[in-house]
Scaffold this motif. Structure first.
Motif, PDB file in Angstrom:
ATOM      1  N   SER A 103       0.814  -1.226   0.000  1.00  0.00           N
ATOM      2  CA  SER A 103       0.000   0.000   0.000  1.00  0.00           C
ATOM      3  C   SER A 103       0.840   1.265   0.000  1.00  0.00           C
ATOM      4  N   GLY A 104       2.101   1.139   0.455  1.00  0.00           N
ATOM      5  CA  GLY A 104       2.969   2.312   0.506  1.00  0.00           C
ATOM      6  C   GLY A 104       3.064   2.946   1.882  1.00  0.00           C
ATOM      7  N   LEU A 105       2.436   2.339   2.897  1.00  0.00           N
ATOM      8  CA  LEU A 105       2.426   2.920   4.235  1.00  0.00           C
ATOM      9  C   LEU A 105       3.460   2.307   5.164  1.00  0.00           C
ATOM     10  N   ALA A 106       4.329   1.451   4.643  1.00  0.00           N
ATOM     11  CA  ALA A 106       5.318   0.777   5.491  1.00  0.00           C
ATOM     12  C   ALA A 106       6.349   1.760   6.026  1.00  0.00           C
ATOM     13  N   ASN A 107       6.865   1.432   7.222  1.00  0.00           N
ATOM     14  CA  ASN A 107       7.988   2.176   7.781  1.00  0.00           C
ATOM     15  C   ASN A 107       8.949   1.165   8.421  1.00  0.00           C
ATOM     16  N   VAL A 108       9.893   1.650   9.184  1.00  0.00           N
ATOM     17  CA  VAL A 108      10.930   0.771   9.721  1.00  0.00           C
ATOM     18  C   VAL A 108      10.363  -0.306  10.646  1.00  0.00           C
ATOM     19  N   TYR A 109       9.167  -0.108  11.183  1.00  0.00           N
ATOM     20  CA  TYR A 109       8.564  -1.082  12.078  1.00  0.00           C
ATOM     21  C   TYR A 109       7.817  -2.191  11.334  1.00  0.00           C
ATOM     22  N   SER A 110       7.620  -2.025  10.053  1.00  0.00           N
ATOM     23  CA  SER A 110       6.761  -2.936   9.300  1.00  0.00           C
ATOM     24  C   SER A 110       7.472  -4.235   8.934  1.00  0.00           C
ATOM     25  N   ASP A 111       6.699  -5.323   8.970  1.00  0.00           N
ATOM     26  CA  ASP A 111       7.154  -6.575   8.373  1.00  0.00           C
ATOM     27  C   ASP A 111       6.798  -6.552   6.888  1.00  0.00           C
ATOM     28  N   ILE A 112       7.550  -7.290   6.105  1.00  0.00           N
ATOM     29  CA  ILE A 112       7.184  -7.514   4.704  1.00  0.00           C
ATOM     30  C   ILE A 112       6.243  -8.714   4.687  1.00  0.00           C
ATOM     31  N   GLN A 113       5.003  -8.477   4.330  1.00  0.00           N
ATOM     32  CA  GLN A 113       3.978  -9.513   4.413  1.00  0.00           C
ATOM     33  C   GLN A 113       3.723 -10.134   3.044  1.00  0.00           C
ATOM     34  N   LEU A 114       3.790 -11.447   3.014  1.00  0.00           N
ATOM     35  CA  LEU A 114       3.558 -12.204   1.787  1.00  0.00           C
ATOM     36  C   LEU A 114       2.451 -13.225   2.018  1.00  0.00           C
ATOM     37  N   HIS A 115       1.727 -13.544   0.963  1.00  0.00           N
ATOM     38  CA  HIS A 115       0.862 -14.711   0.937  1.00  0.00           C
ATOM     39  C   HIS A 115       1.516 -15.722   0.009  1.00  0.00           C
ATOM     40  N   VAL A 116       1.644 -16.943   0.475  1.00  0.00           N
ATOM     41  CA  VAL A 116       2.226 -18.010  -0.337  1.00  0.00           C
ATOM     42  C   VAL A 116       1.223 -19.163  -0.409  1.00  0.00           C
ATOM     43  N   PHE A 117       1.370 -20.015  -1.428  1.00  0.00           N
ATOM     44  CA  PHE A 117       0.357 -21.028  -1.725  1.00  0.00           C
ATOM     45  C   PHE A 117       1.030 -22.358  -2.021  1.00  0.00           C
ATOM     46  N   ALA A 118       0.446 -23.436  -1.503  1.00  0.00           N
ATOM     47  CA  ALA A 118       1.036 -24.763  -1.704  1.00  0.00           C
ATOM     48  C   ALA A 118      -0.038 -25.835  -1.646  1.00  0.00           C
ATOM     49  N   GLU A 119       0.162 -26.890  -2.423  1.00  0.00           N
ATOM     50  CA  GLU A 119      -0.742 -28.042  -2.383  1.00  0.00           C
ATOM     51  C   GLU A 119      -0.630 -28.751  -1.035  1.00  0.00           C
ATOM     52  N   GLN A 120       0.595 -28.873  -0.544  1.00  0.00           N
ATOM     53  CA  GLN A 120       0.847 -29.533   0.737  1.00  0.00           C
ATOM     54  C   GLN A 120       1.527 -28.542   1.672  1.00  0.00           C
ATOM     55  N   SER A 121       0.932 -28.310   2.822  1.00  0.00           N
ATOM     56  CA  SER A 121       1.425 -27.265   3.717  1.00  0.00           C
ATOM     57  C   SER A 121       2.856 -27.509   4.186  1.00  0.00           C
ATOM     58  N   GLU A 122       3.226 -28.777   4.370  1.00  0.00           N
ATOM     59  CA  GLU A 122       4.565 -29.047   4.889  1.00  0.00           C
ATOM     60  C   GLU A 122       5.658 -28.718   3.885  1.00  0.00           C
ATOM     61  N   SER A 123       5.302 -28.552   2.618  1.00  0.00           N
ATOM     62  CA  SER A 123       6.325 -28.255   1.614  1.00  0.00           C
ATOM     63  C   SER A 123       6.995 -26.910   1.864  1.00  0.00           C
ATOM     64  N   PHE A 124       6.271 -25.970   2.439  1.00  0.00           N
ATOM     65  CA  PHE A 124       6.875 -24.654   2.710  1.00  0.00           C
ATOM     66  C   PHE A 124       7.850 -24.748   3.880  1.00  0.00           C
ATOM     67  N   ASP A 125       7.480 -25.498   4.917  1.00  0.00           N
ATOM     68  CA  ASP A 125       8.414 -25.726   6.026  1.00  0.00           C
ATOM     69  C   ASP A 125       9.713 -26.326   5.514  1.00  0.00           C
ATOM     70  N   LEU A 126       9.570 -27.357   4.693  1.00  0.00           N
ATOM     71  CA  LEU A 126      10.745 -28.067   4.185  1.00  0.00           C
ATOM     72  C   LEU A 126      11.600 -27.160   3.304  1.00  0.00           C
ATOM     73  N   PHE A 127      10.960 -26.288   2.555  1.00  0.00           N
ATOM     74  CA  PHE A 127      11.689 -25.365   1.688  1.00  0.00           C
ATOM     75  C   PHE A 127      12.578 -24.445   2.529  1.00  0.00           C
ATOM     76  N   LEU A 128      12.012 -23.860   3.583  1.00  0.00           N
ATOM     77  CA  LEU A 128      12.798 -22.963   4.428  1.00  0.00           C
ATOM     78  C   LEU A 128      13.902 -23.721   5.155  1.00  0.00           C
ATOM     79  N   GLU A 129      13.572 -24.896   5.653  1.00  0.00           N
ATOM     80  CA  GLU A 129      14.585 -25.688   6.370  1.00  0.00           C
ATOM     81  C   GLU A 129      15.733 -26.080   5.449  1.00  0.00           C
ATOM     82  N   ALA A 130      15.429 -26.444   4.209  1.00  0.00           N
ATOM     83  CA  ALA A 130      16.469 -26.865   3.267  1.00  0.00           C
ATOM     84  C   ALA A 130      17.440 -25.738   2.962  1.00  0.00           C
TER      85      ALA A 130
END
Length: 210
Positions: A103-130
């Motif tokens: 939106s353009g309202l972020a400042n130094v306190y803001s997190d970068i927020q993403l939505h991600v999508f997967a057929e199997q939820s554990e695949s995202f955990d494994l991706f980060l761990e790898a």
């Protein structure tokens, strides 16, 4: 009539104080900001008409324009570049940028927020761990037309930025949750759109230096 004008003025002042608290203290919850603002002003929230979230967002934009006009655009551009880099790494999960960085309202306190999508939820955990990316998981509640749903959100740090990636099922890419600001479907941006925002900011920066 005077009472109505007084209530309108109080509501506007509440929105401004809530916006200042969000900007200066990193509060991201509109309800928390409203109640803290009311407490500071000595207002009983049970007997007052509180400002809408959209009014606070407008006041936040105005606050940043008045008090952060020099540093905030550079901070925002840096966060959008970081978001784009992360989205390219997470390409298999069809990431979408949401929230204040979009939106353009972020400042130094803001997190970068993403939505991600997967057929199997554990695949995202494994991706980060790898990739050796430490993360914490929190639960986030989103509102849809038929009610609320709960999702895991992965919080991690990349470089100098904090990220929060909420994981949805693959089919939910076609159905955005409701915005906390105005209740309409939440805006989501794919990597191509974020790249355009980054390019536009770079062009504007070059023009400003001429």
């Amino acid at each position: 009539m005077a009472s109505a004008r007084k209530q309108a003025a109080q509501r506007q002042q509440l929105a401004q104080v809530a916006a200042r608290l969000m900007a200066e203290q990193g509060i991201r919850d509109f309800r928390v900001a409203k109640h803290k603002a009311a407490h500071q002003m000595g207002i009983d929230v049970r007997q007052s008409i509180l400002p809408k979230n959209s009014e606070i967002e407008a006041a936040l934009a105005e606050h940043q324009r008045l008090f952060s006009a020099e540093e905030q655009p550079a901070e925002l551009a840096d966060m959008r570049r970081a978001a784009l880099s992360a989205m390219r790494v997470l390409a298999d999960f069809k990431p979408r940028l949401v929230g204040d960085v979009l939106s353009g309202l972020a400042n130094v306190y803001s997190d970068i927020q993403l939505h991600v999508f997967a057929e199997q939820s554990e695949s995202f955990d494994l991706f980060l761990e790898a990739r050796g990316i430490p993360f914490d998981i929190v639960e986030r509640r989103y509102r849809f037309s038929e009610g609320h749903r709960f999702y895991p959100a992965f919080r991690f740090v990349a470089g100098e930025h904090r990220f929060e990636a909420t994981l949805f099922s693959a089919t939910e890419i076609r159905e955005a949750p409701r915005s906390l600001v105005d209740g309409s479907p939440m805006e989501r941006a794919n990597a191509a759109r974020v790249a355009r925002l980054v390019d536009e900011a770079e062009v504007e920066g070059k023009l400003a230096r001429l």
